[in-house]
Motif scaffolding. Structure first.
Motif, PDB file in Angstrom:
ATOM      1  N   CYS A 153       7.069   7.393   0.808  1.00  0.00           N
ATOM      2  CA  CYS A 153       6.450   6.774  -0.376  1.00  0.00           C
ATOM      3  C   CYS A 153       5.333   5.812   0.039  1.00  0.00           C
ATOM      4  O   CYS A 153       5.296   5.343   1.167  1.00  0.00           O
ATOM      5  CB  CYS A 153       7.478   5.966  -1.157  1.00  0.00           C
ATOM      6  SG  CYS A 153       9.002   6.829  -1.482  1.00  0.00           S
ATOM      7  N   GLY A 154       4.455   5.500  -0.919  1.00  0.00           N
ATOM      8  CA  GLY A 154       3.372   4.545  -0.674  1.00  0.00           C
ATOM      9  C   GLY A 154       2.201   5.214   0.025  1.00  0.00           C
ATOM     10  O   GLY A 154       2.053   6.442   0.008  1.00  0.00           O
ATOM     11  N   ARG A 218       2.672   6.768  -5.362  1.00  0.00           N
ATOM     12  CA  ARG A 218       2.985   5.396  -5.797  1.00  0.00           C
ATOM     13  C   ARG A 218       3.598   5.501  -7.191  1.00  0.00           C
ATOM     14  O   ARG A 218       3.370   6.465  -7.915  1.00  0.00           O
ATOM     15  CB  ARG A 218       1.724   4.545  -5.810  1.00  0.00           C
ATOM     16  CG  ARG A 218       1.090   4.401  -4.420  1.00  0.00           C
ATOM     17  CD  ARG A 218       0.069   3.276  -4.404  1.00  0.00           C
ATOM     18  NE  ARG A 218      -0.683   3.256  -3.162  1.00  0.00           N
ATOM     19  CZ  ARG A 218      -0.304   2.589  -2.064  1.00  0.00           C
ATOM     20  NH1 ARG A 218       0.822   1.897  -2.065  1.00  0.00           N
ATOM     21  NH2 ARG A 218      -1.052   2.606  -0.988  1.00  0.00           N
ATOM     22  N   GLY A 245       7.095  -2.087  -0.947  1.00  0.00           N
ATOM     23  CA  GLY A 245       7.482  -1.563  -2.259  1.00  0.00           C
ATOM     24  C   GLY A 245       8.581  -0.520  -2.120  1.00  0.00           C
ATOM     25  O   GLY A 245       9.590  -0.544  -2.841  1.00  0.00           O
ATOM     26  N   ASN A 395       0.600  -2.565  -7.569  1.00  0.00           N
ATOM     27  CA  ASN A 395      -0.199  -3.326  -6.594  1.00  0.00           C
ATOM     28  C   ASN A 395      -1.580  -3.572  -7.180  1.00  0.00           C
ATOM     29  O   ASN A 395      -2.172  -2.680  -7.795  1.00  0.00           O
ATOM     30  CB  ASN A 395      -0.370  -2.545  -5.288  1.00  0.00           C
ATOM     31  CG  ASN A 395       0.954  -2.235  -4.627  1.00  0.00           C
ATOM     32  OD1 ASN A 395       1.754  -3.128  -4.398  1.00  0.00           O
ATOM     33  ND2 ASN A 395       1.189  -0.966  -4.333  1.00  0.00           N
TER      34      ASN A 395
HETATM   35  N1  LIG Z   1      10.144  -3.704  -6.867  1.00  0.00           N
HETATM   36  C1  LIG Z   1      10.321  -2.391  -6.796  1.00  0.00           C
HETATM   37  N2  LIG Z   1      11.468  -1.825  -7.191  1.00  0.00           N
HETATM   38  C2  LIG Z   1      11.662  -0.494  -7.117  1.00  0.00           C
HETATM   39  N3  LIG Z   1      10.735   0.362  -6.650  1.00  0.00           N
HETATM   40  C3  LIG Z   1       9.574  -0.129  -6.241  1.00  0.00           C
HETATM   41  C4  LIG Z   1       9.300  -1.531  -6.288  1.00  0.00           C
HETATM   42  N4  LIG Z   1       8.052  -1.725  -5.810  1.00  0.00           N
HETATM   43  C5  LIG Z   1       7.573  -0.514  -5.488  1.00  0.00           C
HETATM   44  N5  LIG Z   1       8.480   0.441  -5.737  1.00  0.00           N
HETATM   45  C6  LIG Z   1       8.314   1.881  -5.535  1.00  0.00           C
HETATM   46  O1  LIG Z   1       8.108   2.140  -4.150  1.00  0.00           O
HETATM   47  C7  LIG Z   1       7.137   3.151  -3.973  1.00  0.00           C
HETATM   48  C8  LIG Z   1       6.064   2.696  -3.019  1.00  0.00           C
HETATM   49  O2  LIG Z   1       5.563   1.411  -3.389  1.00  0.00           O
HETATM   50  P1  LIG Z   1       4.065   0.961  -3.059  1.00  0.00           P
HETATM   51  O3  LIG Z   1       3.121   1.903  -3.701  1.00  0.00           O
HETATM   52  O4  LIG Z   1       3.958  -0.468  -3.385  1.00  0.00           O
HETATM   53  O5  LIG Z   1       3.895   1.250  -1.517  1.00  0.00           O
HETATM   54  P2  LIG Z   1       4.558   0.572  -0.269  1.00  0.00           P
HETATM   55  O6  LIG Z   1       5.881   1.176  -0.029  1.00  0.00           O
HETATM   56  O7  LIG Z   1       4.534  -0.902  -0.413  1.00  0.00           O
HETATM   57  O8  LIG Z   1       3.612   1.074   0.867  1.00  0.00           O
HETATM   58  P3  LIG Z   1       2.139   0.547   1.211  1.00  0.00           P
HETATM   59  O9  LIG Z   1       2.257  -0.043   2.563  1.00  0.00           O
HETATM   60  O10 LIG Z   1       1.315   1.760   1.233  1.00  0.00           O
HETATM   61  O11 LIG Z   1       1.706  -0.419   0.175  1.00  0.00           O
HETATM   62  C9  LIG Z   1       6.606   3.495  -5.344  1.00  0.00           C
HETATM   63  O12 LIG Z   1       7.139   4.740  -5.730  1.00  0.00           O
HETATM   64  C10 LIG Z   1       7.070   2.374  -6.229  1.00  0.00           C
HETATM   65  O13 LIG Z   1       7.364   2.810  -7.543  1.00  0.00           O
END
Ligand SMILES: Nc1ncnc2c1ncn2[C@@H]1O[C@H](COP(=O)(O)OP(=O)(O)OP(=O)(O)O)[C@@H](O)[C@H]1O
Ligand SMILES: O=P(O)(O)OC[C@H]1O[C@](O)(CO)[C@@H](O)[C@@H]1O
Ligand SMILES: [Mg+2]
Length: 576
Positions: A153-154, A218, A245, A395
């Motif tokens: 994910c992300g 995302r 996330g 984000n």
């Molecule tokens: N607080 C939260 N609770 C549950 N799910 C979340 C939460 N924040 C983010 N997610 C889920 O996690 C996934 C990835 O989140 P995000 O897009 O913020 O990337 P990330 O994992 O932080 O990676 P990156 O380093 O690329 O930002 C998404 O599917 C999002 O819906």
């Protein structure tokens, strides 16, 4: 200052409830440690605590904290046995594995832990620890019963495919597990997309490719739909690769799984090229990203030095944390100025960026500026009056600071100073994260994958794996998600950068004149711990909020922060 560590410590010492803990082996509490366990609405099997009784143990419903002598604290991760009783265990098949027969100590000692702070004073408390990763003598799954899945994910990050490969091959070759599913397209793939069966043959060469063979996204995190899908498919090990996330999402999945009382292990593998995940030494793909950034910086340098008053501007990723920019700058030595989100800067006037550029051009005839995407956002939003826009995960979407600063420099020197400059703007951001991981990241990814597998097989769940001072550990989700890792501009690494670029600190001259730190102490087990507060006002405000929330005892012992408003200082003393 790690203000969040204070709140979590506070939250950890709330209610006292104990039960005996023996998840993975014929292990019993040592005289020096008392075990404490997650309390939940489910009934817990009561058993004896150690008879010594010399140690205090505290726990609340979220956290497993074990304390020992001399201020030893183990922040443990959840285990099946915390919420499911009488689960059978099985001998670990690894002991019959010919490749691993060379290992002298087949299994790690269940009492092994990894220290978070390894620089200590003679009389400082032993401090916080995490459970050491590795294979355990007993496992909670029979190989044929394991049905694992992997989701990414992300944003992209070099090494995703390597981790996927190593989870599949590790499960297969170390534990004889043959059922592994790839979930397509991130979290929403659990309920809206197809799955891909993964075998060693399918994943064999994928580490040589960038991206993720599973796809990513995302947004779309719907906890109950995801857990329904896990239940419906009979999945009992979930490997989640993603950034902060994603780890929050994995934590929510774990909580729901625990609430439903399912024997499903949830293991997080932290991913982010921004290196903004706390606790761990660094995230996979970061090294590769820094290496790849060198190519862009070199190109900018070649362009800049070939033209009169040449300026190369390179934008690198880093929303809130400028690690890629900082490391790429230090590694390159071709950079004259590095701008990151953690270090505010200004353009005009004495000590500003324009003055410095003019000086460098006069001295050297050319210069290279590296700017992290999250740097100077406050300047952009003031000028552009932008609306707050977000991506599907919530984000904040950032303005293109590279374009903005390039235009500002052109306007200033062309129109105001009437100087000829040749500015080339390079934006290699997506090129940097889309490459395959380098050799060292590949090895790192292998260790992460194997650590996650050993943990899940041993019945641990609700954890993230990662190196802490070079040794891999199981870290509870809350530790990973409660704050972001950011460049500390009062640390020596940033000073190294400043001394390599010779750029100004961009600090307000009024604030430079007096030391900017606040030294205070918090009462923790085994004595007082000193924290040095070196960040700015908003961090202080957050700190005060946390302190009030937790009702912790705090006492200011010295206040050297000249810009520190009196009312906040007053609040700090009141909060005890
Ligand atoms: N607080 C939260 N609770 C549950 N799910 C979340 C939460 N924040 C983010 N997610 C889920 O996690 C996934 C990835 O989140 P995000 O897009 O913020 O990337 P990330 O994992 O932080 O990676 P990156 O380093 O690329 O930002 C998404 O599917 C999002 O819906
Ligand atoms: O454009 P996307 O795919 O949302 O990703 C951009 C973001 O992802 C990151 O690389 C983090 O993974 C950030 O540095 C960047 O802001
Ligand atoms: Mg993130």
């Amino acid at each position: 200052m790690d203000s969040s560590s204070i709140s979590s410590t506070a939250a950890s010492f709330v209610t006292l409830k104990f039960r005996c803990f023996d998840p993975t082996s014929a292990y019993s509490a040592t005289p020096n440690h008392r075990r404490s366990f997650v309390t939940s609405s489910r009934s817990l099997t009561p058993c004896a605590t150690n008879s010594n009784g010399s140690m205090a143990t505290s726990v609340n419903s979220e956290r497993k904290i074990i304390t020992g002598e001399a201020g030893y604290v183990l922040e443990d991760v959840p285990h099946f046995s915390d919420y499911i009783s009488d689960l059978p265990t099985h001998p670990n098949p690894l002991q019959d594995n010919p490749s691993y027969s060379v290992v002298k100590q087949h299994f790690v000692d269940v009492d092994d832990s990894v220290a978070q702070n390894i620089v200590v004073h003679q009389d400082s408390p032993r401090g916080r620890h995490f459970r050491r990763v590795g294979p355990r003598e007993k496992v909670y799954f029979e190989s044929d019963d394991v049905h694992a899945c992997i989701v990414t994910c992300g944003g992209l990050c070099p090494g995703l495919n390597t981790v996927i490969r190593e989870i599949v091959c590790g499960l297969y070759y170390m534990y004889g597990v043959h059922k592994v599913l790839g979930i397509e397209g991130g979290y929403r793939g659990f309920y809206a997309r197809n799955t891909i069966p993964l075998t060693p043959k399918i994943v064999n060469g994928i580490h040589k490719r960038g991206g993720t063979i599973l796809g990513t996204s995302r947004g779309g995190h719907d906890t109950s739909k995801i857990v329904d899908s896990i239940q419906d498919r009979g999945i009992n090990q979930v490997y989640v690769l993603g950034g902060d996330g994603t780890q929050k999402g994995a934590s929510a999945i774990f909580e729901e799984i625990r609430r439903r009382g399912l024997k499903v292990a949830v293991a997080g593998i932290p991913k982010t090229i921004d290196n903004d995940i706390p606790i761990i030494d660094k995230s996979f793909g970061f090294d590769t990203a820094v290496e790849e950034a060198q190519r862009a910086i070199s190109a900018a340098h070649v362009e800049a030095e070939s033209f009169e008053n040449g300026i190369g501007v390179v934008k690198l990723m880093g929303r809130y944390s400028g690690f890629i920019a900082m490391y790429a700058t230090i590694a390159s030595r071709d950079v004259d100025c590095c701008l990151i989100p953690e270090s505010p800067f200004y353009l005009e006037g004495p000590g500003g960026l324009f003055e410095y550029i003019e000086k460098r051009l006069k001295e050297n005839g050319h210069m290279v500026i590296v700017i992290a995407e999250g740097a100077g956002q406050e300047l952009l939003s003031e000028i552009m009056h932008t609306m707050d826009q977000q991506d599907a995960s919530g984000n904040k979407l950032l303005q293109d600071v590279g374009l903005w600063i390039s235009q500002k420099i052109r306007d200033h020197f062309g129109k105001k100073r009437k100087m000829t400059i040749n500015l080339k703007y390079i934006d290699p951001t997506y090129m940097i994260r889309a490459v395959p991981s380098n050799a060292s990241d590949n090895v790192y990814c292998t260790l992460l994958a194997h650590s996650a597998i050993h943990g899940a097989m041993a019945g641990y769940t609700g954890f993230t794996v990662g190196p802490v001072n070079g040794r891999h550990a199981y870290i509870p989700f809350y530790r990973i998600t409660e704050r972001q890792n950011r460049v500390v501009i009062t640390d020596r690494m940033w000073a190294r950068l400043l001394s390599s670029t010779n750029q100004p600190s961009f600090l307000d001259p009024k604030k430079i004149s007096s030391p900017s730190y606040l030294l205070f102490e918090s009462r923790r087990q085994g004595g007082f711990v000193k924290y040095e507060m070196k960040s700015m006002q908003n961090a202080l405000k957050q700190l005060v909020e946390k302190i009030q929330e937790c009702g912790l005892y705090f006492r200011i012992i010295r206040n050297h922060y000249s810009a520190f408003p009196i009312n906040i200082a007053a609040e700090l003393t009141i909060s005890k």
